[in-house]
Enzyme design. Structure first.
Site, mmCIF file in Angstrom:
data_model
loop_
_atom_site.group_PDB
_atom_site.id
_atom_site.type_symbol
_atom_site.label_atom_id
_atom_site.label_comp_id
_atom_site.label_asym_id
_atom_site.label_seq_id
_atom_site.Cartn_x
_atom_site.Cartn_y
_atom_site.Cartn_z
ATOM 1 N N LYS A 186 0.903 -1.332 0.117
ATOM 2 C CA LYS A 186 0.030 -0.005 -0.036
ATOM 3 C C LYS A 186 0.703 1.359 -0.055
ATOM 4 O O LYS A 186 0.526 2.277 0.766
ATOM 5 C CB LYS A 186 -0.876 0.023 1.200
ATOM 6 C CG LYS A 186 -1.860 -1.235 1.034
ATOM 7 C CD LYS A 186 -3.126 -1.184 2.105
ATOM 8 C CE LYS A 186 -3.980 -2.428 1.763
ATOM 9 N NZ LYS A 186 -3.421 -3.666 2.549
ATOM 10 N N ARG A 187 1.920 1.516 -0.819
ATOM 11 C CA ARG A 187 2.726 2.325 -0.840
ATOM 12 C C ARG A 187 2.293 3.623 -1.736
ATOM 13 O O ARG A 187 1.215 3.160 -2.387
ATOM 14 C CB ARG A 187 4.510 2.205 -1.526
ATOM 15 C CG ARG A 187 4.938 1.085 -0.733
ATOM 16 C CD ARG A 187 5.418 1.519 0.689
ATOM 17 N NE ARG A 187 6.463 0.568 1.331
ATOM 18 C CZ ARG A 187 6.172 -0.441 2.268
ATOM 19 N NH1 ARG A 187 4.900 -0.461 2.823
ATOM 20 N NH2 ARG A 187 7.072 -1.100 2.623
#
Lengths: 280, 280
Positions: B99-100
């Protein structure tokens, strides 16, 4: 025990500075593309600029890119900032720029990683998953977060500028402003701030109106083209605080980072003084 | 050379499965709170479930929490999946759940870390920073991304459900649906999918209408309460593909993960067959 932002304000008073020194060991700026070189780069920056640093902000990506060795280097940089704080007799807050955002036990693991294992004081987070994704990071009021609100990149408007209705019972407002209202509401422990890019001055004014009390972390001055004076004018709180000016490359790439940081600190002091005079 | 989703579809055909096996070494599930124990936990899951895995999804947080040792373990898990793929003679895609979401050179560093250093095929990303933050991850069409759209957590509505006006020239629509439209537009190389929680069936139907062609990664079945049949009915594409059902704890905590995975794979096959019959 003090809240994260009381701690930050104490440091701001100690060093008369609003500078947040970004520790971004970009590979092209290193002697060699190694974690050891990234570590040297950061240790030098910390040593040279600590007197002028209201906060340090290591960016997780530039360590992660070296894998396990990078993670070790990141921990060593954080330990070195703690040692430098002891030497100065004034604790410097450390903000991990990680822009994490996940749910439940995953968010808890990220919080444990940042606050307990690495030992930072604050982290940047994405607000996209909502309040329960922020909760594990703000439970302890001594630790803080900066939520992404209006970011400095050209594409930030794809989501952040869309008009939303009904959320606050008002006329349509950009999503970033809705985030500012939410953050203001969620900030019951004085440990939530906002990332607001200095490249979008009008947005910064709107966010300041929506969240008069919150601290901003403002990237975008310098290399990205943001104007320092306009940003301070748009973003400072009435008490002349409430805003960290982040600088990375313009100091890291200076021939001599120490005077570069000193000069920028003084520029901010002078601009604040002028703004203060005009306001009287 | 094939696009990421062609590669995934080939694997889906090879194993007749839509299961994405989450590799989430939660500390309470481990023999000891160490990276070595997290590694053992994952290696066992990989070995037991590989025949039924359309994809594996290690979650970065549960490795990061062990610092450098965790990062080494993550790399070893990924290497073990590659070895297992070779043994099976069918390459299993690896999705890094991270979830960067960051800008410019920072996004490039995260992409390099995931795709070059760790060696995964796909990554989960937040869409909040806009298209330019996604770009470094989708330049190479062999690598893919799943963008967060409607997440499975209770607080997902804080941002994702706010009504957006004017963005697509239509009547107000929830932000998550706007994200689905954007992703559909951005997906010119067949390497962008969406994370859509199985806990929000109505939202999943709306996203499927907005993005008829995109692959979904659907967490939330099992422990989080999402119903498998409802999710498949709402989210499958007309070709009976287009959806990975993520399972983590319900398989990892089974007395015997192998038959648990086999059973779930078969359940999906049966539900798909029934849905197909009704559609005729």
């Amino acid at each position: 025990m003090e809240t994260f932002f009381s701690f930050l304000e104490k440091r701001v008073d100690d060093c008369s500075s609003l500078l947040c020194i970004g520790l971004d060991p970009h590979i092209p700026d290193l002697k060699e593309p190694t974690a050891a070189s990234a570590l040297d780069f950061c240790l030098n920056l910390v040593k040279q600029t600590s007197s002028y640093a209201a906060a340090f902000k290591p960016n997780a990506a530039f360590f992660e890119v070296f894998g396990a060795d990078g993670w070790t280097a990141l921990k060593q940089v954080i330990d070195a900032i703690h040692a430098e704080s002891n030497r100065l007799g004034s604790k410097i807050p450390i903000i991990l720029d990680a822009k994490r955002g996940d749910i439940a036990s995953t968010a808890e693991a990220y919080a444990k990683s940042a606050f307990e294992n690495l030992g930072v004081d604050c982290i940047t987070l994405s607000p996209y998953l909502g309040k329960d994704s922020i909760e594990p990071f703000i439970t302890n009021y001594e630790k803080g977060v900066f939520l992404l609100c209006k970011t400095s990149n050209p594409g930030s408007g794809d989501l952040q500028d869309v008009s939303v209705v009904g959320a606050t019972g008002q006329s349509p407002l950009p999503l970033y402003e809705h985030v500012a209202y939410l953050a203001q509401t969620w900030n019951t422990k004085n440990n939530i701030g906002l990332v607001v890019g200095a490249t979008h001055i009008d947005a910064m004014k709107r966010v300041r109106e929506a969240a008069p009390d919150l601290w901003f972390l403002a990237p975008g001055v310098g290399t990205q083209g943001g104007d320092l004076e306009s940003a301070l004018k748009a973003g400072l709180r009435k008490d002349g605080k409430g805003m960290l000016i982040n600088v990375s490359r313009s100091i890291a790439r200076a021939d001599n980072p120490k005077p570069a940081a000193a000069e920028l600190r003084d520029q901010i002091v002078n601009i604040k003084r002028d703004l203060n005079r005009k306001a009287r």
